[in-house]
Scaffold this motif. Sequence first.
Motif, PDB file in Angstrom:
ATOM      1  N   UNK A   1       0.839  -1.181   0.000  1.00  9.08           N
ATOM      2  CA  UNK A   1       0.000   0.000   0.000  1.00  9.08           C
ATOM      3  C   UNK A   1       0.878   1.236   0.000  1.00  9.08           C
ATOM      4  N   UNK A   2       0.782   2.023  -1.035  1.00  9.38           N
ATOM      5  CA  UNK A   2       1.561   3.237  -1.120  1.00  9.38           C
ATOM      6  C   UNK A   2       0.737   4.440  -0.691  1.00  9.38           C
ATOM      7  N   UNK A   3       1.429   5.449  -0.260  1.00  9.39           N
ATOM      8  CA  UNK A   3       0.768   6.684   0.131  1.00  9.39           C
ATOM      9  C   UNK A   3       0.934   7.699  -0.993  1.00  9.39           C
ATOM     10  N   UNK A   4      -0.134   8.347  -1.355  1.00 13.06           N
ATOM     11  CA  UNK A   4      -0.066   9.366  -2.381  1.00 13.06           C
ATOM     12  C   UNK A   4       0.167  10.717  -1.718  1.00 13.06           C
ATOM     13  N   UNK A   5       1.200  11.390  -2.168  1.00 11.92           N
ATOM     14  CA  UNK A   5       1.506  12.712  -1.642  1.00 11.92           C
ATOM     15  C   UNK A   5       0.960  13.738  -2.625  1.00 11.92           C
ATOM     16  N   UNK A   6       0.110  14.624  -2.128  1.00  9.28           N
ATOM     17  CA  UNK A   6      -0.488  15.647  -2.976  1.00  9.28           C
ATOM     18  C   UNK A   6       0.271  16.960  -2.821  1.00  9.28           C
ATOM     19  N   UNK A   7       0.283  17.718  -3.901  1.00  8.84           N
ATOM     20  CA  UNK A   7       0.850  19.057  -3.832  1.00  8.84           C
ATOM     21  C   UNK A   7      -0.135  19.965  -3.104  1.00  8.84           C
ATOM     22  N   UNK A   8       0.330  21.150  -2.715  1.00  5.56           N
ATOM     23  CA  UNK A   8      -0.583  22.105  -2.066  1.00  5.56           C
ATOM     24  C   UNK A   8      -1.750  22.432  -2.979  1.00  5.56           C
ATOM     25  N   UNK A   9      -1.468  22.604  -4.255  1.00  4.37           N
ATOM     26  CA  UNK A   9      -2.525  22.926  -5.219  1.00  4.37           C
ATOM     27  C   UNK A   9      -3.575  21.818  -5.250  1.00  4.37           C
ATOM     28  N   UNK A  10      -3.128  20.576  -5.282  1.00  2.00           N
ATOM     29  CA  UNK A  10      -4.052  19.440  -5.297  1.00  2.00           C
ATOM     30  C   UNK A  10      -4.849  19.360  -3.995  1.00  2.00           C
ATOM     31  N   UNK A  11      -4.182  19.636  -2.869  1.00  3.17           N
ATOM     32  CA  UNK A  11      -4.897  19.653  -1.595  1.00  3.17           C
ATOM     33  C   UNK A  11      -6.021  20.682  -1.630  1.00  3.17           C
ATOM     34  N   UNK A  12      -5.691  21.893  -2.085  1.00  2.00           N
ATOM     35  CA  UNK A  12      -6.703  22.953  -2.148  1.00  2.00           C
ATOM     36  C   UNK A  12      -7.846  22.580  -3.072  1.00  2.00           C
ATOM     37  N   UNK A  13      -7.519  22.068  -4.247  1.00  2.00           N
ATOM     38  CA  UNK A  13      -8.566  21.687  -5.211  1.00  2.00           C
ATOM     39  C   UNK A  13      -9.473  20.605  -4.630  1.00  2.00           C
ATOM     40  N   UNK A  14      -8.875  19.600  -4.003  1.00  6.16           N
ATOM     41  CA  UNK A  14      -9.679  18.525  -3.406  1.00  6.16           C
ATOM     42  C   UNK A  14     -10.507  19.029  -2.240  1.00  6.16           C
ATOM     43  N   UNK A  15      -9.935  19.934  -1.436  1.00  5.54           N
ATOM     44  CA  UNK A  15     -10.686  20.456  -0.288  1.00  5.54           C
ATOM     45  C   UNK A  15     -11.865  21.309  -0.740  1.00  5.54           C
ATOM     46  N   UNK A  16     -11.668  22.139  -1.747  1.00  6.69           N
ATOM     47  CA  UNK A  16     -12.748  22.991  -2.249  1.00  6.69           C
ATOM     48  C   UNK A  16     -13.903  22.137  -2.758  1.00  6.69           C
ATOM     49  N   UNK A  17     -13.567  21.025  -3.415  1.00  8.19           N
ATOM     50  CA  UNK A  17     -14.608  20.146  -3.953  1.00  8.19           C
ATOM     51  C   UNK A  17     -15.333  19.359  -2.861  1.00  8.19           C
ATOM     52  N   UNK A  18     -14.575  18.853  -1.884  1.00  8.94           N
ATOM     53  CA  UNK A  18     -15.151  17.877  -0.957  1.00  8.94           C
ATOM     54  C   UNK A  18     -15.401  18.387   0.458  1.00  8.94           C
ATOM     55  N   UNK A  19     -14.670  19.436   0.886  1.00  7.58           N
ATOM     56  CA  UNK A  19     -14.712  19.913   2.280  1.00  7.58           C
ATOM     57  C   UNK A  19     -14.397  18.783   3.266  1.00  7.58           C
ATOM     58  N   UNK A  20     -13.561  17.840   2.832  1.00  7.48           N
ATOM     59  CA  UNK A  20     -13.157  16.693   3.645  1.00  7.48           C
ATOM     60  C   UNK A  20     -12.283  17.164   4.811  1.00  7.48           C
ATOM     61  N   UNK A  21     -12.653  16.757   6.015  1.00  8.37           N
ATOM     62  CA  UNK A  21     -11.925  17.152   7.225  1.00  8.37           C
ATOM     63  C   UNK A  21     -10.481  16.656   7.180  1.00  8.37           C
ATOM     64  N   UNK A  22     -10.256  15.472   6.638  1.00 13.00           N
ATOM     65  CA  UNK A  22      -8.892  14.929   6.558  1.00 13.00           C
ATOM     66  C   UNK A  22      -8.009  15.791   5.662  1.00 13.00           C
ATOM     67  N   UNK A  23      -8.564  16.282   4.582  1.00 13.47           N
ATOM     68  CA  UNK A  23      -7.804  17.167   3.690  1.00 13.47           C
ATOM     69  C   UNK A  23      -7.564  18.500   4.388  1.00 13.47           C
ATOM     70  N   UNK A  24      -8.564  18.989   5.129  1.00 16.13           N
ATOM     71  CA  UNK A  24      -8.364  20.227   5.885  1.00 16.13           C
ATOM     72  C   UNK A  24      -7.221  20.069   6.883  1.00 16.13           C
TER      73      UNK A  24
END
Length: 68
Positions: A1-24
């Motif tokens: 099982x690998x861990x995916x590392x997201x860039x800051x831009x990807x974190x922001x894009x995913x958070x804006x779409x999902x409002x996921x607490x883990x991403x926050x």
Amino acid sequence: MGTTIMTRQELWENYVESKDINIRDMLIEEYVYLVKYVAGRLNIYFGSNVEYDDLIGFGVFGLIDAID
């Protein structure tokens, strides 16, 4: 099982779409160094009138508000 590392831009894009607490939480971890930096500077300015840990706590609350 690998861990995916997201860039800051990807974190922001995913958070804006999902409002996921883990991403926050990941965004908080990304930017908490700024809170510590500013708290350290303010601690020098305020001296013993304000506790460093209180400055960190208020700073993290501000960071959460800014992210939301």
